[in-house]
Scaffold this motif. Structure first.
Motif: not given
Length: 482
Positions: A79-92, A412-423
Protein backbone atom coordinates in the motif's frame (compact mmCIF):
# COMPACT_ATOMS: atom_id res chain seq x y z
CA UNK A 1 17.18 -14.46 5.46
CA UNK A 2 17.19 -17.24 2.92
CA UNK A 3 18.49 -16.83 -0.61
CA UNK A 4 15.06 -15.92 -1.97
CA UNK A 5 14.56 -13.08 0.48
CA UNK A 6 18.10 -11.94 -0.24
CA UNK A 7 17.20 -11.52 -3.91
CA UNK A 8 14.45 -9.11 -2.89
CA UNK A 9 16.52 -7.19 -0.35
CA UNK A 10 19.49 -6.87 -2.70
CA UNK A 11 17.17 -5.57 -5.43
CA UNK A 12 15.95 -2.82 -3.12
CA UNK A 13 19.52 -1.87 -2.25
CA UNK A 14 20.47 -1.80 -5.93
CA UNK A 15 17.55 0.58 -6.60
CA UNK A 16 18.41 2.83 -3.65
CA UNK A 17 19.09 5.86 -5.86
CA UNK A 18 15.87 5.44 -7.83
CA UNK A 19 13.83 5.06 -4.63
CA UNK A 20 15.42 8.19 -3.16
CA UNK A 21 14.80 10.13 -6.36
CA UNK A 22 11.11 9.20 -6.30
CA UNK A 23 10.81 10.24 -2.65
CA UNK A 24 12.51 13.56 -3.41
CA UNK A 25 10.37 14.21 -6.49
CA UNK A 26 7.15 13.68 -4.54
CA UNK A 27 8.43 15.80 -1.62
CA UNK A 28 9.45 18.62 -3.98
CA UNK A 29 5.99 18.76 -5.58
CA UNK A 30 3.56 18.23 -2.67
CA UNK A 31 -0.09 17.87 -3.62
CA UNK A 32 -3.26 17.76 -1.55
CA UNK A 33 -5.70 14.85 -1.37
CA UNK A 34 -7.09 13.83 -4.78
CA UNK A 35 -4.90 16.44 -6.46
CA UNK A 36 -1.80 14.22 -6.60
CA UNK A 37 -1.56 14.32 -10.40
CA UNK A 38 2.19 14.73 -10.63
CA UNK A 39 2.81 12.14 -7.92
CA UNK A 40 0.55 9.62 -9.63
CA UNK A 41 2.26 10.23 -12.97
CA UNK A 42 5.72 9.81 -11.42
CA UNK A 43 4.79 6.44 -9.96
CA UNK A 44 2.94 5.15 -13.00
CA UNK A 45 5.68 6.17 -15.41
CA UNK A 46 8.45 4.72 -13.24
CA UNK A 47 6.57 1.49 -12.54
CA UNK A 48 5.94 0.92 -16.25
CA UNK A 49 9.65 1.44 -16.89
CA UNK A 50 10.35 -1.17 -14.20
CA UNK A 51 8.15 -3.73 -15.93
CA UNK A 52 4.88 -3.49 -13.98
CA UNK A 53 1.43 -3.57 -15.55
CA UNK A 54 -0.16 -0.27 -14.52
CA UNK A 55 -3.85 0.61 -14.31
CA UNK A 56 -5.05 4.12 -13.46
CA UNK A 57 -8.32 5.40 -12.05
CA UNK A 58 -9.06 2.69 -9.49
CA UNK A 59 -12.59 3.14 -8.06
CA UNK A 60 -13.05 6.09 -10.39
CA UNK A 61 -10.41 8.12 -8.55
CA UNK A 62 -8.14 9.84 -11.07
CA UNK A 63 -5.01 9.76 -8.91
CA UNK A 64 -5.38 6.12 -7.83
CA UNK A 65 -3.53 3.27 -9.55
CA UNK A 66 -2.46 -0.33 -9.31
CA UNK A 67 0.80 -1.79 -10.60
CA UNK A 68 1.12 -5.57 -10.76
CA UNK A 69 3.79 -8.11 -11.60
CA UNK A 70 3.62 -11.89 -11.67
CA UNK A 71 0.79 -14.39 -12.00
CA UNK A 72 -1.32 -16.56 -9.76
CA UNK A 73 -1.45 -16.77 -5.99
CA UNK A 74 -0.36 -15.78 -3.42
CA UNK A 75 -1.32 -12.21 -4.26
CA UNK A 76 0.40 -9.70 -1.98
CA UNK A 77 -0.70 -6.06 -1.90
CA UNK A 78 1.69 -3.27 -0.96
CA UNK A 79 0.00 0.00 0.00
CA UNK A 80 1.36 3.38 -1.11
CA UNK A 81 0.25 6.90 -0.14
CA UNK A 82 1.49 10.22 -1.51
CA UNK A 83 -0.77 13.11 -0.50
CA UNK A 84 0.53 16.16 1.37
CA UNK A 85 -0.88 18.62 3.91
CA UNK A 86 -1.70 22.29 3.53
CA UNK A 87 0.26 24.96 5.35
CA UNK A 88 3.45 22.92 5.73
CA UNK A 89 5.77 24.31 3.09
CA UNK A 90 9.27 23.88 4.48
CA UNK A 91 12.87 23.65 3.31
CA UNK A 92 14.49 20.23 3.59
CA UNK A 93 17.05 19.28 6.24
CA UNK A 94 16.66 22.64 7.96
CA UNK A 95 16.58 23.18 11.73
CA UNK A 96 14.41 26.28 11.68
CA UNK A 97 10.98 26.97 10.31
CA UNK A 98 11.62 28.23 6.80
CA UNK A 99 8.86 27.88 4.17
CA UNK A 100 9.97 27.48 0.61
CA UNK A 101 8.36 28.22 -2.73
CA UNK A 102 7.29 24.90 -4.18
CA UNK A 103 6.99 26.46 -7.60
CA UNK A 104 3.37 25.44 -8.15
CA UNK A 105 -0.17 26.34 -7.14
CA UNK A 106 0.05 24.22 -3.98
CA UNK A 107 3.00 26.23 -2.67
CA UNK A 108 1.86 26.12 0.95
CA UNK A 109 1.76 22.30 1.02
CA UNK A 110 4.28 19.99 2.60
CA UNK A 111 4.80 16.31 3.40
CA UNK A 112 4.38 16.61 7.15
CA UNK A 113 3.13 13.03 7.41
CA UNK A 114 5.98 11.69 5.30
CA UNK A 115 3.79 10.25 2.57
CA UNK A 116 6.50 10.98 0.03
CA UNK A 117 8.51 8.38 1.96
CA UNK A 118 5.58 6.03 2.53
CA UNK A 119 4.92 5.74 -1.18
CA UNK A 120 8.60 5.41 -2.06
CA UNK A 121 9.11 2.69 0.57
CA UNK A 122 6.09 0.76 -0.72
CA UNK A 123 7.45 1.17 -4.25
CA UNK A 124 10.79 -0.21 -3.02
CA UNK A 125 9.07 -3.25 -1.53
CA UNK A 126 7.25 -3.94 -4.79
CA UNK A 127 10.57 -3.75 -6.67
CA UNK A 128 12.06 -6.28 -4.28
CA UNK A 129 9.23 -8.79 -4.62
CA UNK A 130 9.24 -8.35 -8.40
CA UNK A 131 12.94 -9.23 -8.48
CA UNK A 132 12.25 -12.44 -6.55
CA UNK A 133 9.40 -13.44 -8.87
CA UNK A 134 11.37 -12.54 -11.98
CA UNK A 135 14.55 -14.40 -11.02
CA UNK A 136 12.89 -17.56 -9.67
CA UNK A 137 9.91 -17.87 -12.00
CA UNK A 138 7.78 -18.84 -9.00
CA UNK A 139 4.02 -18.36 -8.96
CA UNK A 140 2.75 -15.30 -7.16
CA UNK A 141 1.71 -11.73 -7.78
CA UNK A 142 2.73 -8.46 -6.17
CA UNK A 143 0.47 -5.42 -6.59
CA UNK A 144 1.45 -1.93 -5.55
CA UNK A 145 -1.69 0.09 -4.89
CA UNK A 146 -1.49 3.86 -5.19
CA UNK A 147 -3.92 5.06 -2.53
CA UNK A 148 -4.50 8.83 -2.74
CA UNK A 149 -6.19 11.09 -0.25
CA UNK A 150 -5.31 9.36 3.01
CA UNK A 151 -5.47 12.73 4.76
CA UNK A 152 -8.96 13.62 3.65
CA UNK A 153 -10.70 11.05 1.46
CA UNK A 154 -9.69 7.55 2.66
CA UNK A 155 -9.44 5.98 -0.79
CA UNK A 156 -8.68 2.53 0.63
CA UNK A 157 -12.19 2.46 2.10
CA UNK A 158 -13.65 3.35 -1.30
CA UNK A 159 -11.55 0.50 -2.72
CA UNK A 160 -13.00 -1.80 -0.06
CA UNK A 161 -16.56 -0.80 -0.95
CA UNK A 162 -15.84 -1.57 -4.61
CA UNK A 163 -14.27 -4.98 -3.91
CA UNK A 164 -10.72 -4.02 -4.89
CA UNK A 165 -9.25 -6.01 -1.99
CA UNK A 166 -11.17 -9.17 -2.92
CA UNK A 167 -8.74 -11.91 -3.92
CA UNK A 168 -5.77 -10.35 -2.11
CA UNK A 169 -4.07 -12.92 0.14
CA UNK A 170 -2.33 -10.40 2.41
CA UNK A 171 -1.36 -6.74 2.49
CA UNK A 172 1.65 -4.85 3.87
CA UNK A 173 2.27 -1.20 4.55
CA UNK A 174 4.44 1.05 6.69
CA UNK A 175 4.53 4.58 8.01
CA UNK A 176 7.36 7.00 8.76
CA UNK A 177 7.68 7.59 12.50
CA UNK A 178 10.19 8.46 15.21
CA UNK A 179 11.14 4.85 15.94
CA UNK A 180 11.65 1.40 14.42
CA UNK A 181 8.95 -1.07 15.37
CA UNK A 182 6.20 -3.36 14.18
CA UNK A 183 2.90 -1.48 14.34
CA UNK A 184 0.68 -3.47 16.69
CA UNK A 185 -2.93 -3.10 17.72
CA UNK A 186 -5.96 -1.22 16.50
CA UNK A 187 -7.04 2.37 15.83
CA UNK A 188 -10.15 4.52 15.73
CA UNK A 189 -12.80 4.36 13.05
CA UNK A 190 -13.64 7.77 11.63
CA UNK A 191 -16.38 9.40 9.53
CA UNK A 192 -16.20 12.90 8.01
CA UNK A 193 -19.28 14.80 6.87
CA UNK A 194 -19.69 18.31 5.50
CA UNK A 195 -22.88 20.20 6.45
CA UNK A 196 -23.71 23.21 4.29
CA UNK A 197 -26.54 25.43 5.57
CA UNK A 198 -28.53 27.81 3.37
CA UNK A 199 -30.50 30.77 4.72
CA UNK A 200 -31.71 34.16 3.56
CA UNK A 201 -29.53 37.26 3.47
CA UNK A 202 -30.82 40.52 4.93
CA UNK A 203 -29.69 43.81 6.43
CA UNK A 204 -28.97 42.90 10.04
CA UNK A 205 -29.84 46.45 11.23
CA UNK A 206 -32.80 47.48 9.06
CA UNK A 207 -34.58 44.17 8.45
CA UNK A 208 -33.18 41.35 10.59
CA UNK A 209 -36.62 39.72 10.65
CA UNK A 210 -36.32 39.08 6.91
CA UNK A 211 -33.10 37.13 7.31
CA UNK A 212 -32.51 33.48 8.16
CA UNK A 213 -28.95 32.95 9.34
CA UNK A 214 -27.02 29.94 8.13
CA UNK A 215 -24.28 30.84 10.61
CA UNK A 216 -26.82 30.65 13.44
CA UNK A 217 -27.63 27.13 12.26
CA UNK A 218 -23.95 26.13 12.32
CA UNK A 219 -23.51 27.58 15.79
CA UNK A 220 -26.63 25.88 17.11
CA UNK A 221 -25.46 22.60 15.61
CA UNK A 222 -22.15 22.99 17.43
CA UNK A 223 -23.98 23.67 20.70
CA UNK A 224 -26.15 20.61 20.16
CA UNK A 225 -23.14 18.41 19.58
CA UNK A 226 -21.54 19.87 22.68
CA UNK A 227 -24.48 18.58 24.75
CA UNK A 228 -24.26 15.24 22.95
CA UNK A 229 -20.71 14.72 24.23
CA UNK A 230 -21.99 13.86 27.72
CA UNK A 231 -24.17 11.13 26.30
CA UNK A 232 -21.79 9.22 24.07
CA UNK A 233 -19.25 6.52 24.76
CA UNK A 234 -16.02 7.62 26.41
CA UNK A 235 -14.30 5.79 23.54
CA UNK A 236 -15.81 8.21 21.02
CA UNK A 237 -14.61 11.61 19.83
CA UNK A 238 -16.27 14.35 17.77
CA UNK A 239 -14.23 17.13 16.11
CA UNK A 240 -15.39 20.00 13.92
CA UNK A 241 -14.17 22.91 11.84
CA UNK A 242 -16.24 25.82 10.53
CA UNK A 243 -15.19 25.92 6.90
CA UNK A 244 -17.37 28.91 5.90
CA UNK A 245 -18.59 31.47 8.45
CA UNK A 246 -20.65 33.26 5.81
CA UNK A 247 -18.63 36.41 5.29
CA UNK A 248 -16.82 39.24 7.04
CA UNK A 249 -19.70 41.70 7.54
CA UNK A 250 -21.53 41.47 10.89
CA UNK A 251 -24.36 43.71 9.61
CA UNK A 252 -25.30 41.12 6.98
CA UNK A 253 -27.33 38.07 7.90
CA UNK A 254 -25.20 35.19 6.63
CA UNK A 255 -27.05 33.23 3.98
CA UNK A 256 -24.41 30.50 3.66
CA UNK A 257 -22.33 28.71 6.26
CA UNK A 258 -20.77 25.27 6.53
CA UNK A 259 -19.13 23.05 9.09
CA UNK A 260 -17.07 19.88 8.69
CA UNK A 261 -17.56 17.16 11.30
CA UNK A 262 -15.39 14.17 12.15
CA UNK A 263 -16.88 11.37 14.27
CA UNK A 264 -14.55 8.77 15.77
CA UNK A 265 -14.99 5.59 17.77
CA UNK A 266 -12.99 2.43 18.33
CA UNK A 267 -15.61 0.44 16.39
CA UNK A 268 -16.98 1.50 13.02
CA UNK A 269 -20.45 0.27 13.98
CA UNK A 270 -20.50 2.68 16.92
CA UNK A 271 -19.14 5.53 14.80
CA UNK A 272 -21.98 5.04 12.29
CA UNK A 273 -24.61 5.13 15.07
CA UNK A 274 -23.08 8.26 16.54
CA UNK A 275 -23.03 9.83 13.08
CA UNK A 276 -26.81 9.35 12.86
CA UNK A 277 -27.21 11.35 16.09
CA UNK A 278 -25.07 14.16 14.72
CA UNK A 279 -27.25 14.19 11.59
CA UNK A 280 -30.34 14.66 13.77
CA UNK A 281 -28.73 17.63 15.50
CA UNK A 282 -28.10 19.20 12.09
CA UNK A 283 -31.79 18.71 11.26
CA UNK A 284 -32.75 20.36 14.54
CA UNK A 285 -30.47 23.34 13.94
CA UNK A 286 -32.02 23.87 10.52
CA UNK A 287 -35.52 23.62 11.99
CA UNK A 288 -34.76 26.18 14.72
CA UNK A 289 -33.35 28.70 12.24
CA UNK A 290 -35.72 28.03 9.32
CA UNK A 291 -32.76 27.23 7.12
CA UNK A 292 -32.01 24.22 4.96
CA UNK A 293 -28.88 22.13 4.70
CA UNK A 294 -27.18 19.57 2.52
CA UNK A 295 -25.03 16.79 3.88
CA UNK A 296 -22.01 15.54 1.93
CA UNK A 297 -20.15 12.39 2.88
CA UNK A 298 -16.42 13.11 2.77
CA UNK A 299 -14.80 9.94 4.02
CA UNK A 300 -15.25 7.00 6.34
CA UNK A 301 -12.75 4.47 7.54
CA UNK A 302 -12.74 1.53 9.91
CA UNK A 303 -10.69 0.51 12.91
CA UNK A 304 -7.62 -1.61 12.22
CA UNK A 305 -7.79 -5.38 12.67
CA UNK A 306 -4.48 -6.65 14.11
CA UNK A 307 -2.82 -9.81 12.85
CA UNK A 308 -0.23 -11.23 15.24
CA UNK A 309 0.96 -13.81 12.70
CA UNK A 310 2.02 -11.07 10.29
CA UNK A 311 3.39 -8.94 13.13
CA UNK A 312 5.71 -11.76 14.17
CA UNK A 313 6.77 -12.26 10.55
CA UNK A 314 7.57 -8.57 10.15
CA UNK A 315 9.48 -8.48 13.43
CA UNK A 316 11.57 -11.51 12.47
CA UNK A 317 12.66 -9.90 9.21
CA UNK A 318 13.12 -6.46 10.77
CA UNK A 319 15.42 -8.07 13.37
CA UNK A 320 17.49 -9.84 10.72
CA UNK A 321 17.84 -6.80 8.46
CA UNK A 322 18.50 -4.39 11.32
CA UNK A 323 17.80 -0.65 11.39
CA UNK A 324 19.04 2.37 9.43
CA UNK A 325 22.49 3.70 10.30
CA UNK A 326 23.14 7.42 10.54
CA UNK A 327 26.04 9.72 9.78
CA UNK A 328 27.47 12.29 12.18
CA UNK A 329 25.81 15.05 10.16
CA UNK A 330 22.40 13.35 10.44
CA UNK A 331 22.81 12.82 14.18
CA UNK A 332 23.77 16.46 14.71
CA UNK A 333 20.80 17.59 12.61
CA UNK A 334 18.43 15.46 14.71
CA UNK A 335 19.88 16.78 17.97
CA UNK A 336 19.44 20.38 16.88
CA UNK A 337 15.95 19.81 15.46
CA UNK A 338 14.80 18.06 18.64
CA UNK A 339 15.37 21.30 20.55
CA UNK A 340 12.61 23.00 18.52
CA UNK A 341 9.70 21.00 20.00
CA UNK A 342 8.65 19.97 23.51
CA UNK A 343 8.28 16.19 23.24
CA UNK A 344 11.88 15.21 22.51
CA UNK A 345 12.05 13.15 25.73
CA UNK A 346 8.99 11.07 24.85
CA UNK A 347 9.31 7.33 25.45
CA UNK A 348 9.05 5.75 21.99
CA UNK A 349 6.87 2.85 20.88
CA UNK A 350 3.17 2.21 20.30
CA UNK A 351 3.18 -0.28 23.22
CA UNK A 352 4.79 2.02 25.80
CA UNK A 353 1.51 3.58 27.02
CA UNK A 354 0.12 0.09 27.70
CA UNK A 355 2.94 -1.52 29.69
CA UNK A 356 5.18 0.10 32.29
CA UNK A 357 7.77 -2.67 31.83
CA UNK A 358 7.80 -2.13 28.08
CA UNK A 359 8.09 1.63 28.57
CA UNK A 360 11.05 1.21 30.96
CA UNK A 361 12.83 -0.99 28.42
CA UNK A 362 12.09 1.46 25.59
CA UNK A 363 13.41 4.37 27.66
CA UNK A 364 16.57 2.41 28.43
CA UNK A 365 17.11 1.64 24.74
CA UNK A 366 16.66 5.29 23.80
CA UNK A 367 18.87 6.78 26.48
CA UNK A 368 19.52 10.37 25.45
CA UNK A 369 19.55 9.72 21.71
CA UNK A 370 17.77 12.05 19.36
CA UNK A 371 17.61 9.41 16.63
CA UNK A 372 16.23 6.03 17.61
CA UNK A 373 18.80 3.73 15.99
CA UNK A 374 17.41 0.51 17.48
CA UNK A 375 14.46 -1.86 16.94
CA UNK A 376 11.87 -1.84 19.67
CA UNK A 377 10.86 -5.30 20.90
CA UNK A 378 7.62 -6.92 19.80
CA UNK A 379 4.95 -6.35 22.44
CA UNK A 380 2.81 -9.30 21.36
CA UNK A 381 -0.48 -7.89 22.68
CA UNK A 382 -3.11 -5.59 21.28
CA UNK A 383 -2.55 -1.85 21.65
CA UNK A 384 -4.65 1.11 20.57
CA UNK A 385 -3.86 4.25 18.57
CA UNK A 386 -6.53 6.97 18.94
CA UNK A 387 -5.73 8.18 15.42
CA UNK A 388 -7.32 6.77 12.29
CA UNK A 389 -6.09 5.20 9.05
CA UNK A 390 -7.84 3.77 6.03
CA UNK A 391 -5.45 0.81 6.26
CA UNK A 392 -8.13 -0.31 8.70
CA UNK A 393 -10.53 -1.05 5.87
CA UNK A 394 -7.90 -3.14 4.10
CA UNK A 395 -7.40 -5.11 7.33
CA UNK A 396 -11.11 -6.00 7.37
CA UNK A 397 -10.75 -7.49 3.87
CA UNK A 398 -7.42 -9.36 4.08
CA UNK A 399 -4.67 -10.06 6.65
CA UNK A 400 -2.66 -6.86 6.99
CA UNK A 401 0.64 -5.99 8.66
CA UNK A 402 2.49 -2.69 9.14
CA UNK A 403 5.79 -1.36 10.45
CA UNK A 404 7.17 2.01 11.50
CA UNK A 405 10.65 3.16 10.52
CA UNK A 406 12.40 6.17 12.07
CA UNK A 407 12.23 9.08 9.63
CA UNK A 408 12.55 11.94 12.12
CA UNK A 409 13.95 12.49 15.63
CA UNK A 410 12.46 11.03 18.79
CA UNK A 411 9.18 12.61 19.84
CA UNK A 412 8.92 14.74 16.71
CA UNK A 413 5.21 15.45 16.21
CA UNK A 414 3.72 14.58 12.85
CA UNK A 415 2.01 17.18 10.64
CA UNK A 416 4.60 19.81 11.58
CA UNK A 417 7.38 21.69 9.82
CA UNK A 418 9.87 19.50 11.73
CA UNK A 419 8.51 16.26 10.27
CA UNK A 420 8.28 17.92 6.86
CA UNK A 421 11.92 18.98 6.86
CA UNK A 422 12.98 15.50 7.98
CA UNK A 423 10.92 13.81 5.28
CA UNK A 424 12.81 15.81 2.66
CA UNK A 425 16.27 14.84 3.89
CA UNK A 426 18.63 11.87 3.95
CA UNK A 427 17.18 10.43 7.17
CA UNK A 428 13.82 10.17 5.45
CA UNK A 429 15.25 8.58 2.31
CA UNK A 430 17.04 5.95 4.43
CA UNK A 431 13.76 5.09 6.14
CA UNK A 432 12.00 4.51 2.80
CA UNK A 433 14.71 2.18 1.51
CA UNK A 434 14.81 0.31 4.80
CA UNK A 435 11.06 -0.11 4.95
CA UNK A 436 11.13 -1.50 1.43
CA UNK A 437 13.65 -4.15 2.46
CA UNK A 438 11.68 -5.31 5.50
CA UNK A 439 8.37 -5.44 3.63
CA UNK A 440 9.90 -7.19 0.61
CA UNK A 441 11.62 -9.86 2.72
CA UNK A 442 8.40 -10.47 4.66
CA UNK A 443 6.27 -10.67 1.51
CA UNK A 444 8.64 -13.20 -0.09
CA UNK A 445 8.65 -15.37 3.04
CA UNK A 446 4.86 -15.29 3.17
CA UNK A 447 4.65 -16.21 -0.51
CA UNK A 448 6.87 -19.23 0.03
CA UNK A 449 5.35 -20.48 3.30
CA UNK A 450 1.83 -21.76 2.68
CA UNK A 451 1.38 -22.79 6.32
CA UNK A 452 2.30 -19.33 7.56
CA UNK A 453 -0.15 -17.70 5.17
CA UNK A 454 -2.83 -20.17 6.30
CA UNK A 455 -2.28 -19.19 9.94
CA UNK A 456 -2.50 -15.49 9.07
CA UNK A 457 -5.80 -16.12 7.28
CA UNK A 458 -7.15 -18.17 10.17
CA UNK A 459 -6.43 -15.37 12.63
CA UNK A 460 -7.96 -12.89 10.20
CA UNK A 461 -11.14 -14.98 9.96
CA UNK A 462 -11.45 -15.17 13.74
CA UNK A 463 -10.97 -11.45 14.25
CA UNK A 464 -13.40 -10.45 11.48
CA UNK A 465 -16.09 -12.97 12.33
CA UNK A 466 -18.59 -10.18 13.10
CA UNK A 467 -18.41 -9.07 9.46
CA UNK A 468 -17.20 -5.94 7.73
CA UNK A 469 -19.43 -2.88 7.64
CA UNK A 470 -18.02 -0.49 5.08
CA UNK A 471 -18.45 3.13 6.23
CA UNK A 472 -18.53 4.40 2.64
CA UNK A 473 -22.15 4.45 1.42
CA UNK A 474 -23.13 3.23 -2.02
CA UNK A 475 -23.14 6.07 -4.49
CA UNK A 476 -20.69 8.20 -2.52
CA UNK A 477 -18.00 9.75 -4.71
CA UNK A 478 -14.49 10.53 -3.52
CA UNK A 479 -14.35 14.31 -3.30
CA UNK A 480 -11.62 16.57 -1.96
CA UNK A 481 -12.69 19.02 0.74
CA UNK A 482 -9.56 21.18 0.71
Amino acid sequence: MDKFQKIAVDAVENKRELIGNVADEIWSHPELSLKEYNSCDVYCRTLEQEGFEVKKGISGIETAFSASFGSGHPVIAILAEYDALSGLSQKAFCTEKMPRDNGDTESDCGHGCGHNLLGAGAFAAALGVKAYLSETGEKGTVILYGCPGEEGVASKAFFARDGVWNGIDAAFSWHPDDCNEVAEGSSNACIQTLYEFKGISAHAGNSPDAGRSALDAVELMNVGVQFLREHMSDRARIHYAITDAGGMSPNVVQANSSVLYMVRSDKVKEALKLQERVDKIAEGAALMTETSFTKTFVDGLSETVPNHVLEKLLYKNFSEIGVPQYTKEETEFAEKLSKTYNSSDKIPGCASPFSSDYAKNAAKLRGNKSLNDFLLPLYGNDTFNPGSTDVGDVSWCTPTGQIHVAAWPNGCPGHTWQSTTSAGGSIGRKSAVHAGKVLAASAVELMRDAELLKKAKEEFSERTESGYICPVPEGAVAKAVV
